[in-house]
Design a protein around this motif. Structure first.
Motif, PDB file in Angstrom:
ATOM      1  N   ALA A  58       0.836  -1.217   0.000  1.00  0.00           N
ATOM      2  CA  ALA A  58       0.000   0.000   0.000  1.00  0.00           C
ATOM      3  C   ALA A  58       0.862   1.255   0.000  1.00  0.00           C
ATOM      4  CB  ALA A  58      -0.936  -0.022   1.205  1.00  0.00           C
ATOM      5  N   ALA A  59       1.949   1.245   0.758  1.00  0.00           N
ATOM      6  CA  ALA A  59       2.823   2.418   0.834  1.00  0.00           C
ATOM      7  C   ALA A  59       3.462   2.715  -0.515  1.00  0.00           C
ATOM      8  CB  ALA A  59       3.896   2.194   1.898  1.00  0.00           C
ATOM      9  N   ILE A  60       3.921   1.684  -1.195  1.00  0.00           N
ATOM     10  CA  ILE A  60       4.533   1.879  -2.514  1.00  0.00           C
ATOM     11  C   ILE A  60       3.478   2.305  -3.530  1.00  0.00           C
ATOM     12  CG2 ILE A  60       5.695   0.705  -4.439  1.00  0.00           C
ATOM     13  CD1 ILE A  60       7.068  -1.076  -2.294  1.00  0.00           C
ATOM     14  N   LYS A  61       2.322   1.672  -3.485  1.00  0.00           N
ATOM     15  CA  LYS A  61       1.244   1.985  -4.429  1.00  0.00           C
ATOM     16  C   LYS A  61       0.862   3.461  -4.375  1.00  0.00           C
ATOM     17  CE  LYS A  61      -1.868   0.360  -7.384  1.00  0.00           C
ATOM     18  NZ  LYS A  61      -1.502  -0.397  -8.592  1.00  0.00           N
ATOM     19  N   ALA A  62       0.887   4.035  -3.187  1.00  0.00           N
ATOM     20  CA  ALA A  62       0.481   5.432  -3.010  1.00  0.00           C
ATOM     21  C   ALA A  62       1.503   6.422  -3.577  1.00  0.00           C
ATOM     22  CB  ALA A  62       0.268   5.726  -1.526  1.00  0.00           C
ATOM     23  N   GLU A  63       2.757   5.962  -3.778  1.00  0.00           N
ATOM     24  CA  GLU A  63       3.819   6.895  -4.146  1.00  0.00           C
ATOM     25  C   GLU A  63       4.477   6.621  -5.495  1.00  0.00           C
ATOM     26  OE1 GLU A  63       4.874   9.519  -2.416  1.00  0.00           O
ATOM     27  OE2 GLU A  63       3.593   9.263  -0.659  1.00  0.00           O
ATOM     28  N   VAL A  64       4.364   5.396  -5.993  1.00  0.00           N
ATOM     29  CA  VAL A  64       5.116   5.012  -7.198  1.00  0.00           C
ATOM     30  C   VAL A  64       4.175   4.403  -8.237  1.00  0.00           C
ATOM     31  CG1 VAL A  64       7.007   3.611  -8.100  1.00  0.00           C
ATOM     32  CG2 VAL A  64       7.182   4.609  -5.807  1.00  0.00           C
ATOM     33  N   ASP A  65       4.203   4.962  -9.426  1.00  0.00           N
ATOM     34  CA  ASP A  65       3.315   4.518 -10.501  1.00  0.00           C
ATOM     35  C   ASP A  65       3.996   3.443 -11.345  1.00  0.00           C
ATOM     36  OD1 ASP A  65       1.220   4.297 -12.253  1.00  0.00           O
ATOM     37  OD2 ASP A  65       1.806   6.035 -13.457  1.00  0.00           O
ATOM     38  N   LEU A  66       4.144   2.255 -10.764  1.00  0.00           N
ATOM     39  CA  LEU A  66       4.637   1.095 -11.475  1.00  0.00           C
ATOM     40  C   LEU A  66       3.802  -0.112 -11.059  1.00  0.00           C
ATOM     41  CD1 LEU A  66       8.558   1.315 -11.240  1.00  0.00           C
ATOM     42  CD2 LEU A  66       7.172   1.605 -13.295  1.00  0.00           C
ATOM     43  N   PRO A  67       3.649  -1.112 -11.926  1.00  0.00           N
ATOM     44  CA  PRO A  67       2.921  -2.316 -11.531  1.00  0.00           C
ATOM     45  C   PRO A  67       3.612  -3.001 -10.341  1.00  0.00           C
ATOM     46  CG  PRO A  67       3.282  -2.279 -13.900  1.00  0.00           C
ATOM     47  CD  PRO A  67       4.104  -1.177 -13.332  1.00  0.00           C
ATOM     48  N   ILE A  68       2.805  -3.523  -9.426  1.00  0.00           N
ATOM     49  CA  ILE A  68       3.345  -4.169  -8.232  1.00  0.00           C
ATOM     50  C   ILE A  68       2.988  -5.653  -8.215  1.00  0.00           C
ATOM     51  CG2 ILE A  68       3.279  -4.283  -5.705  1.00  0.00           C
ATOM     52  CD1 ILE A  68       2.732  -1.300  -5.652  1.00  0.00           C
ATOM     53  N   ILE A  69       4.010  -6.482  -8.109  1.00  0.00           N
ATOM     54  CA  ILE A  69       3.835  -7.907  -7.833  1.00  0.00           C
ATOM     55  C   ILE A  69       3.835  -8.030  -6.315  1.00  0.00           C
ATOM     56  CG2 ILE A  69       4.812 -10.223  -8.077  1.00  0.00           C
ATOM     57  CD1 ILE A  69       6.335  -9.020 -10.581  1.00  0.00           C
ATOM     58  N   GLY A  70       2.688  -8.379  -5.750  1.00  0.00           N
ATOM     59  CA  GLY A  70       2.561  -8.396  -4.301  1.00  0.00           C
ATOM     60  C   GLY A  70       2.600  -9.799  -3.727  1.00  0.00           C
ATOM     61  N   LEU A  71       3.200  -9.914  -2.559  1.00  0.00           N
ATOM     62  CA  LEU A  71       3.228 -11.171  -1.828  1.00  0.00           C
ATOM     63  C   LEU A  71       3.152 -10.863  -0.337  1.00  0.00           C
ATOM     64  CD1 LEU A  71       6.808 -12.287  -1.182  1.00  0.00           C
ATOM     65  CD2 LEU A  71       6.433 -10.584  -2.982  1.00  0.00           C
ATOM     66  N   TYR A  72       3.006 -11.906   0.453  1.00  0.00           N
ATOM     67  CA  TYR A  72       2.922 -11.731   1.896  1.00  0.00           C
ATOM     68  C   TYR A  72       3.673 -12.887   2.533  1.00  0.00           C
ATOM     69  CZ  TYR A  72       0.653 -10.266   6.301  1.00  0.00           C
ATOM     70  OH  TYR A  72       0.385  -9.798   7.577  1.00  0.00           O
ATOM     71  N   LYS A  73       4.851 -12.595   3.073  1.00  0.00           N
ATOM     72  CA  LYS A  73       5.675 -13.631   3.695  1.00  0.00           C
ATOM     73  C   LYS A  73       5.170 -13.915   5.110  1.00  0.00           C
ATOM     74  CE  LYS A  73       9.892 -12.676   1.057  1.00  0.00           C
ATOM     75  NZ  LYS A  73      11.301 -12.218   1.090  1.00  0.00           N
ATOM     76  N   ILE A  74       4.766 -15.163   5.315  1.00  0.00           N
ATOM     77  CA  ILE A  74       4.274 -15.602   6.620  1.00  0.00           C
ATOM     78  C   ILE A  74       4.973 -16.914   6.950  1.00  0.00           C
ATOM     79  CG2 ILE A  74       2.260 -16.273   7.977  1.00  0.00           C
ATOM     80  CD1 ILE A  74       0.541 -14.660   6.006  1.00  0.00           C
ATOM     81  N   TRP A  75       5.766 -16.914   8.020  1.00  0.00           N
ATOM     82  CA  TRP A  75       6.544 -18.092   8.367  1.00  0.00           C
ATOM     83  C   TRP A  75       5.870 -18.919   9.457  1.00  0.00           C
ATOM     84  CZ3 TRP A  75       9.057 -13.574   6.947  1.00  0.00           C
ATOM     85  CH2 TRP A  75      10.001 -13.688   5.911  1.00  0.00           C
ATOM     86  N   HIS A  76       5.988 -20.250   9.305  1.00  0.00           N
ATOM     87  CA  HIS A  76       5.572 -21.194  10.342  1.00  0.00           C
ATOM     88  C   HIS A  76       6.715 -22.192  10.542  1.00  0.00           C
ATOM     89  CE1 HIS A  76       1.547 -19.833   8.898  1.00  0.00           C
ATOM     90  NE2 HIS A  76       1.283 -19.864  10.192  1.00  0.00           N
ATOM     91  N   ILE A  83       5.616 -17.876   1.156  1.00  0.00           N
ATOM     92  CA  ILE A  83       5.212 -16.810   0.230  1.00  0.00           C
ATOM     93  C   ILE A  83       3.712 -16.885  -0.030  1.00  0.00           C
ATOM     94  CG2 ILE A  83       5.469 -15.867  -2.092  1.00  0.00           C
ATOM     95  CD1 ILE A  83       8.349 -16.720  -2.066  1.00  0.00           C
ATOM     96  N   THR A  84       2.987 -15.937   0.544  1.00  0.00           N
ATOM     97  CA  THR A  84       1.524 -15.832   0.396  1.00  0.00           C
ATOM     98  C   THR A  84       0.883 -17.217   0.526  1.00  0.00           C
ATOM     99  OG1 THR A  84       2.188 -14.290  -1.373  1.00  0.00           O
ATOM    100  CG2 THR A  84      -0.134 -14.381  -0.818  1.00  0.00           C
ATOM    101  N   PRO A  85       0.975 -17.832   1.711  1.00  0.00           N
ATOM    102  CA  PRO A  85       0.631 -19.245   1.843  1.00  0.00           C
ATOM    103  C   PRO A  85      -0.846 -19.574   2.027  1.00  0.00           C
ATOM    104  CG  PRO A  85       1.468 -18.413   3.923  1.00  0.00           C
ATOM    105  CD  PRO A  85       1.573 -17.288   2.943  1.00  0.00           C
ATOM    106  N   THR A  86      -1.701 -18.543   2.156  1.00  0.00           N
ATOM    107  CA  THR A  86      -3.122 -18.814   2.377  1.00  0.00           C
ATOM    108  C   THR A  86      -3.981 -17.934   1.473  1.00  0.00           C
ATOM    109  OG1 THR A  86      -3.372 -17.097   4.091  1.00  0.00           O
ATOM    110  CG2 THR A  86      -2.669 -19.304   4.824  1.00  0.00           C
ATOM    111  N   GLU A 112      -1.052 -25.921   6.416  1.00  0.00           N
ATOM    112  CA  GLU A 112      -2.354 -26.582   6.493  1.00  0.00           C
ATOM    113  C   GLU A 112      -2.273 -28.059   6.115  1.00  0.00           C
ATOM    114  OE1 GLU A 112      -4.542 -24.133   3.804  1.00  0.00           O
ATOM    115  OE2 GLU A 112      -4.880 -22.553   5.295  1.00  0.00           O
ATOM    116  N   GLY A 113      -1.056 -28.545   5.821  1.00  0.00           N
ATOM    117  CA  GLY A 113      -0.871 -29.948   5.493  1.00  0.00           C
ATOM    118  C   GLY A 113      -1.177 -30.314   4.054  1.00  0.00           C
ATOM    119  N   ARG A 114      -1.218 -29.310   3.161  1.00  0.00           N
ATOM    120  CA  ARG A 114      -1.528 -29.561   1.754  1.00  0.00           C
ATOM    121  C   ARG A 114      -0.382 -29.085   0.868  1.00  0.00           C
ATOM    122  NH1 ARG A 114      -6.540 -26.762  -0.252  1.00  0.00           N
ATOM    123  NH2 ARG A 114      -5.649 -24.954   0.817  1.00  0.00           N
ATOM    124  N   PRO A 115      -0.246 -29.638  -0.345  1.00  0.00           N
ATOM    125  CA  PRO A 115       0.760 -29.117  -1.271  1.00  0.00           C
ATOM    126  C   PRO A 115       0.487 -27.639  -1.568  1.00  0.00           C
ATOM    127  CG  PRO A 115      -0.078 -31.232  -2.037  1.00  0.00           C
ATOM    128  CD  PRO A 115      -0.963 -30.808  -0.901  1.00  0.00           C
TER     129      PRO A 115
END
Length: 246
Positions: A58-76, A83-86, A112-115
Motif C-alpha cells: 500500500a505504501a509503494i502503491k500510493a507513491e510510485v506509478d509502477l505495476p506491483i507484484i505483491g506477496l505476503y511472507k508468513i513463516w511457520h 510466500i503468500t501461503p493462504t 495446512e498440510g496440503r501441497p
C-alpha cells in the motif's frame, strides 16, 4: 481485470523488476525505506516492483506509478512454505493494491498440510481478476503451474526448498528449458540468485520476459556481507542470512 487486460499489463513489464522489501530486523528497515527503494527503481527505469506485505504494498502503491507484484511472507515452524501461503493472505495482498499476486506453487507441504500449489486454483476461483505469479523451484512445478492457469512463472524458490537448498547459483539450463517449453503458454520471468547486470542479460537472452532482482540492488547489508564472507575465507555464509526466517 479481464484476460486482455492481464496480457497488456504483463506485456508492459519487459525488463527489470526490482524487489523492494524490508523486514523489521533488517538494519535498513524504516517506515519509508521500501518507498525510497521503489522510487529509486523507477528513476533507474525499472518496469515493475515486487513488494511484501499489505502495508508495504500500500505504501509503494500510493507513491510510485509502477505495476506491483505483491506477496505476503508468513513463516511457520512446521513448513518452508512462506510466500503468500493462504487464501486470506492473497486477498490482503490484492486489497492492498497489488496488480499481480505472487504465491508459492511448489510441491512443498504448507502449514495446512496440503501441497502449496493447490492454493493456485483457489485464488483463481476467489479472485479471478488477479493475475497470478507462480513461484516455483523446478521445471516440473513450472509445467504444473502453467497448466493450472498461472499468468507468470518464475524459479523464485530454486534454492529455498529442501531439495535445492544446497545450490549456490541459478540453474540457467533449467531456466532455458522452462522458456523453450512454456514460453508460448505463460510469461516466464527470472527471479533468484541474479547479482549482476550481465547475468540478468543472460536470462533475457535465454528467453525471459523480465528479470526480478532484489538483494543485489535493495539489500546493501547482504551485498556488504557477500564481500566480507569472501574476504574472510568463507568463515560465514551470507546465504544463511538471505534465507533466514524473520
Amino acid at each position: 481485470m479481464n484476460k486482455q487486460e492481464k496480457k497488456a499489463l504483463i506485456d508492459s513489464m519487459k525488463g527489470l523488476i526490482v524487489s523492494c522489501q524490508t523486514q523489521p530486523d533488517d538494519p535498513i528497515h524504516t517506515d519509508d525505506m521500501v518507498v525510497i527503494m521503489a522510487k529509486a527503481a523507477k528513476w533507474a527505469g525499472a518496469v515493475g516492483i515486487r513488494a511484501n506485505s499489505p502495508e508495504q504494498i500500500a505504501a509503494i502503491k500510493a507513491e510510485v506509478d509502477l505495476p506491483i507484484i505483491g506477496l505476503y511472507k508468513i513463516w511457520h515452524d512446521d513448513t518452508d512454505v512462506f510466500i503468500t501461503p493462504t487464501l486470506e493472505a492473497c486477498k490482503q495482498v490484492w486489497e492492498a493494491g497489488a496488480d499481480i499476486i505472487a504465491l508459492d506453487c511448489t510441491s512443498q507441504i504448507n502449514h495446512e498440510g496440503r501441497p502449496a500449489y493447490e492454493l493456485l486454483a483457489e485464488v483463481k476461483k476467489e479472485i479471478p481478476e488477479a493475475p497470478i505469479f507462480a513461484d516455483v523451484s523446478n521445471l516440473e512445478e513450472a509445467r504444473r503451474a502453467a497448466e493450472m492457469g498461472a499468468d507468470i512463472v518464475a524459479p523464485t524458490l530454486y534454492g529455498y526448498t529442501a531439495e535445492t537448498a544446497h545450490i549456490e547459483e541459478p540453474d540457467m539450463r533449467m531456466f532455458a528449458q522452462m522458456c523453450r517449453e512454456l514460453g508460448d503458454q505463460v510469461s516466464i520471468m527470472m527471479e533468484g540468485h541474479i547479482y549482476t547486470p550481465e547475468d540478468a542479460m543472460k536470462c533475457m537472452f535465454l528467453g525471459a520476459d523480465a528479470v526480478v532482482v532484489g538483494s543485489a540492488i535493495t539489500r546493501p547489508h547482504l551485498t556488504a556481507k557477500r564481500f566480507v564472507d569472501l574476504l574472510s575465507g568463507y568463515q560465514d555464509n551470507w546465504r544463511d542470512a538471505e534465507r533466514a526466517k524473520h
